[in-house]
Design a protein around this motif. Structure first.
Motif, mmCIF file in Angstrom:
data_model
loop_
_atom_site.group_PDB
_atom_site.id
_atom_site.type_symbol
_atom_site.label_atom_id
_atom_site.label_comp_id
_atom_site.label_asym_id
_atom_site.label_seq_id
_atom_site.Cartn_x
_atom_site.Cartn_y
_atom_site.Cartn_z
ATOM 1 N N GLN A 208 0.818 -1.208 0.000
ATOM 2 C CA GLN A 208 0.000 0.000 0.000
ATOM 3 C C GLN A 208 0.850 1.255 0.000
ATOM 4 O OE1 GLN A 208 -2.556 -0.344 3.431
ATOM 5 N NE2 GLN A 208 -4.205 -1.172 2.189
ATOM 6 N N GLY A 228 -3.523 3.890 0.548
ATOM 7 C CA GLY A 228 -4.172 3.485 -0.695
ATOM 8 C C GLY A 228 -3.477 2.264 -1.264
ATOM 9 N N ALA A 229 -3.909 1.833 -2.430
ATOM 10 C CA ALA A 229 -3.269 0.707 -3.096
ATOM 11 C C ALA A 229 -1.913 1.148 -3.640
ATOM 12 C CB ALA A 229 -4.165 0.170 -4.207
ATOM 13 N N TYR A 241 -9.712 3.041 -7.616
ATOM 14 C CA TYR A 241 -8.548 3.073 -6.733
ATOM 15 C C TYR A 241 -9.006 3.224 -5.282
ATOM 16 C CZ TYR A 241 -4.021 4.422 -4.837
ATOM 17 O OH TYR A 241 -2.857 4.475 -4.112
ATOM 18 N N PRO A 242 -8.640 2.291 -4.392
ATOM 19 C CA PRO A 242 -9.049 2.396 -2.978
ATOM 20 C C PRO A 242 -8.235 3.449 -2.234
ATOM 21 C CG PRO A 242 -7.676 0.456 -3.295
ATOM 22 C CD PRO A 242 -7.878 1.060 -4.662
ATOM 23 N N THR A 244 -8.049 5.615 1.771
ATOM 24 C CA THR A 244 -8.517 5.878 3.130
ATOM 25 C C THR A 244 -7.753 7.074 3.684
ATOM 26 O OG1 THR A 244 -9.036 3.547 3.537
ATOM 27 C CG2 THR A 244 -8.787 4.967 5.466
ATOM 28 N N SER A 257 -13.220 6.842 3.493
ATOM 29 C CA SER A 257 -12.741 5.583 2.929
ATOM 30 C C SER A 257 -13.659 5.160 1.789
ATOM 31 C CB SER A 257 -12.698 4.485 3.996
ATOM 32 O OG SER A 257 -13.987 4.230 4.514
ATOM 33 N N GLY A 258 -13.057 4.557 0.760
ATOM 34 C CA GLY A 258 -13.816 4.103 -0.394
ATOM 35 C C GLY A 258 -12.930 4.029 -1.616
ATOM 36 N N THR A 259 -13.479 4.363 -2.787
ATOM 37 C CA THR A 259 -12.735 4.257 -4.040
ATOM 38 C C THR A 259 -12.931 5.500 -4.900
ATOM 39 O OG1 THR A 259 -14.598 3.171 -5.158
ATOM 40 C CG2 THR A 259 -12.983 1.745 -4.067
ATOM 41 N N LEU A 271 -17.153 7.294 -1.719
ATOM 42 C CA LEU A 271 -16.453 7.334 -0.439
ATOM 43 C C LEU A 271 -17.436 7.461 0.715
ATOM 44 C CD1 LEU A 271 -13.671 9.900 -1.426
ATOM 45 C CD2 LEU A 271 -13.372 7.435 -1.180
#
Length: 685
Positions: A208, A228-229, A241-242, A244, A257-259, A271
């Motif tokens: 991450q 994130g990723a 793309y994730p 937080t 948090s979300g994408t 999000l």
């Protein structure tokens, strides 16, 4: 003969041509090989003697042209390969000439690895980036000018990626001992964050991206965490793309948090947002979105973005003791910030409205009471009857929190709110409806409708904050209040009944409720129909000791109210009764004096005029004096010289009744107890 010789000569000449061609070809290859060898030697010498600092001046010049700022690179070096590593030391980007710090960006060292084969294919791939001790200083002035707005703005737009696939592909990113400082004079923000590490290893695409920062926000601890990723997924993946983000500023906590479908442009948001803290108004410092002062809150919602419009959908949670649901939209694309909200509550606690108008939250009020009680303890030790409750000047009642005039002038808004139920002790509230419009510095509450005691208050308040001083116009209509519900809610069962109507219309100046009411001018008018009131209370007001004792012994009984009307004029924050009459078959009660909204002081007298002689009637007025927070009810020391007969004085007192009733509600001048009483009084004369 000669002709034959010429033929032989031409034949011999032709036979020599291939030999000449071969010789020429051999010489060409010799020259070519020599040139290649010479070039190889030259390249070798060049590579052997090449100084990467030759590129430094060119890089500084190009970057200066792009940004319009001074650019400095202390030293540059690299290595030759298909993936060269370039190192730059003592990097600096100059700041705006008005900024507090000389450099906007500086770094001790920057190392970048470039994949040349990928670059030839048109893809910018950076397998590694190492940034050592970077320092970034961002600043915005009160007029909104920022130091990150460069002179060559169009050039910056050209190099800005439009989508995630056009962003550089970064494999490994390492930031060591980074510092981010942000100072916003307009929003009164001053943040200094230490960014310790940010790691993303794209070789496997599993780890991450992580950023951590700590600092101070308004002298309170500030912490930021972003995860994130991998950076490989940031550019290459077609999946959302994730991301937080967690932020803590003092006691305020924000978690997102979300994408994101397009993380580079920050578009396609899906999000979840979770907000909690002691006061929604403190979020204004972080978001620059004007929010009201509230008690502690805990809210969740779905964060979305469509161009310049940000929205929180399905908002749900608690504010104080009240629940809150709805939707919120913020448009940042215009010249002025615009806020639109549609909110609702199933149960609204009246105490949660206090901070909106500058009343302390209950926790603070309890703390103040505890401090006052502690301060009073020395008196308790010295006296059996300590003046603890009344020690010191009386506390003020009217709120003195200043209106956020700058936010009102810079924001447009449309807010609708509906509350199914309002909870308040000793007050029979029901539902509430509010429509708020804010445009060009003028805030209009219309309507603000509150159900109370079987009736309602319909309010139209217009606050003009576009210029100084702030001017507020108040127009409150009270309709069909049930007095019995009021008294029973206060624990006074069977103490009275009746339907109250009234109107309050005034204009005040000032940026607080205290200043506005303290300078107000206008009128307050009330009337009651079909009323009754405790006969004991009426006798005590007239200090008819004999009647009061009999009522105490034999039980109280309600007395019918033939007329109640109050007409106050307000000048300079001081209320004075033009008419205040309460008439029953036995007694007429009048009042004089004044009420100062400016000083929050009472100075009223109630005078009872029995219609029949009473043996034990003291003929002494009741006084109501003191501060709003410490009213003092007593008996005037001077006896009345004579009591006028209620029936004789009543006609004169009620003369302006028609205009008063029409002011409260058109039609009341023809259909009310006081109107009928006036007609009876007139016919009697």
């Amino acid at each position: 003969m000669s002709r034959g010789l010429s033929v032989i000569e031409r034949t011999l000449a032709l036979s020599d041509e291939p030999v000449t061609a071969r010789k020429r070809s051999a010489r060409w290859w010799q020259w070519a090989l020599g040139a290649v060898a010479l070039l190889a030697v030259a390249v070798g010498v060049f590579l052997w003697t090449f100084d990467w600092n030759w590129f430094r001046d060119l890089a500084e010049k190009k970057l200066a042209e792009q940004t319009g700022r001074d650019v400095g690179i202390g030293h540059m070096q690299g290595e030759w390969s298909l993936r060269p590593r370039i190192k730059m030391e003592e990097i600096r980007l100059g700041n705006a000439d008005w900024a507090e710090q000389p450099d906007m960006l500086s770094a001790e060292r920057l190392e970048v690895v470039i994949d040349l084969p990928e670059l030839l294919r048109g893809r910018l791939v950076l397998p590694e980036i190492h940034l050592i001790t970077p320092k970034l200083f961002l600043q915005r002035r009160k007029d909104g000018v920022s130091n990150w707005t460069f002179g060559a703005e169009e050039a910056a737009k050209k190099v800005k990626p439009e989508k995630r696939s056009s962003a550089p592909l970064i494999g490994l990113l390492v930031i060591q001992d980074g510092t981010l400082s942000y100072r916003d004079e307009k929003a009164e923000l001053d943040i200094t964050s230490q960014i310790s590490t940010a790691v993303g290893d794209g070789s496997e695409g599993k780890s991450q991206l992580r950023l951590e920062g700590r600092g101070r926000l308004h002298r309170e601890p500030f912490e930021l965490k972003v995860s994130g990723a991998s950076l490989l997924e940031l550019r290459e993946s077609k999946q959302p793309y994730p991301l937080t983000v967690e932020m803590t500023a003092g006691q305020t906590h924000i978690r997102i948090s979300g994408t994101l479908a397009e993380p580079v442009r920050f578009e396609g948001l899906d999000l979840d947002v979770h907000l909690n803290g002691p006061n929604l108004g403190q979020l204004t410092r972080i978001t620059s979105v004007p929010l009201p002062m509230t008690p502690a809150y805990d809210l969740k919602g779905r964060l979305q973005r469509d161009g310049s419009v940000w929205s929180i959908e399905n908002l749900d949670g608690q504010v104080g003791r009240s629940d809150l649901q709805g939707d919120l939209r913020i448009d940042t694309g215009g010249d002025r910030l615009r806020l639109d909200a549609n909110l609702r509550s199933q149960t609204l606690d009246y105490r949660d409205l206090g901070p909106l108008i500058g009343i302390e939250p209950p926790a603070n009020a309890r703390k103040d009471r505890q401090q006052r009680n502690e301060a009073a303890k020395p008196y308790e030790r010295q006296s059996r009857n300590p003046p603890a409750a009344n020690a010191g000047p009386p506390p003020r009642v009217l709120p003195d929190a200043a209106l956020a005039t700058e936010q009102i002038r810079n924001t447009d808004a449309s807010v609708k709110f509906h509350g199914d139920k309002v909870v308040a002790p000793n007050t029979p509230f029901s539902g509430v409806d509010l429509a708020l419009d804010l445009h060009n510095g003028v805030l209009h509450l219309h309507p603000l409708k509150l159900g109370i005691a079987g009736g309602f208050v319909n309010t139209d308040i217009r606050i003009d904050a576009s210029k100084n001083p702030v001017t507020t116009n108040y127009d409150l209509r009270l309709s069909k209040f049930d007095l019995q519900q009021f008294l029973e809610k206060a624990g006074l069962k069977n103490a009275g009944s009746g339907q109250i109507d009234g109107r309050i219309r005034m204009t005040g100046q000032g940026d607080t409720i205290r200043r506005s009411l303290g300078s107000a001018g206008g009128d307050v008018r009330l009337t009651m129909n079909h009323g009754t009131l405790s006969k004991l209370a009426l006798e005590l007001i007239g200090l008819n000791v004999g009647e009061a004792a009999a009522l105490w012994a034999g039980g109280d009984a309600p007395a019918p109210i033939r007329c109640f009307i109050a007409d106050f004029t307000i000048t300079g924050g001081v209320m004075k009764p033009r008419v205040l009459v309460l008439d029953t078959p036995d007694t007429t009660i009048t009042a004089d004096g004044q009420i100062s909204l400016k000083d929050e002081q009472l100075g009223m007298r109630l005078l009872a005029h029995p219609k029949k002689p009473r043996l034990l009637s003291a003929r002494t007025p009741i006084t109501i004096n003191g501060a709003f927070s410490r009213p003092d009810v007593g008996i005037a020391p001077a006896r009345l010289g004579a009591k006028i007969a209620g029936a004789v004085a009543l006609g004169a007192l009620l003369t302006p009744i028609a205009s008063i009733l029409a002011f409260i509600e058109p039609g009341l001048e023809q259909n009310s107890d006081c109107a009928a009483l006036l007609q009876d009084s007139g016919s009697a004369r």
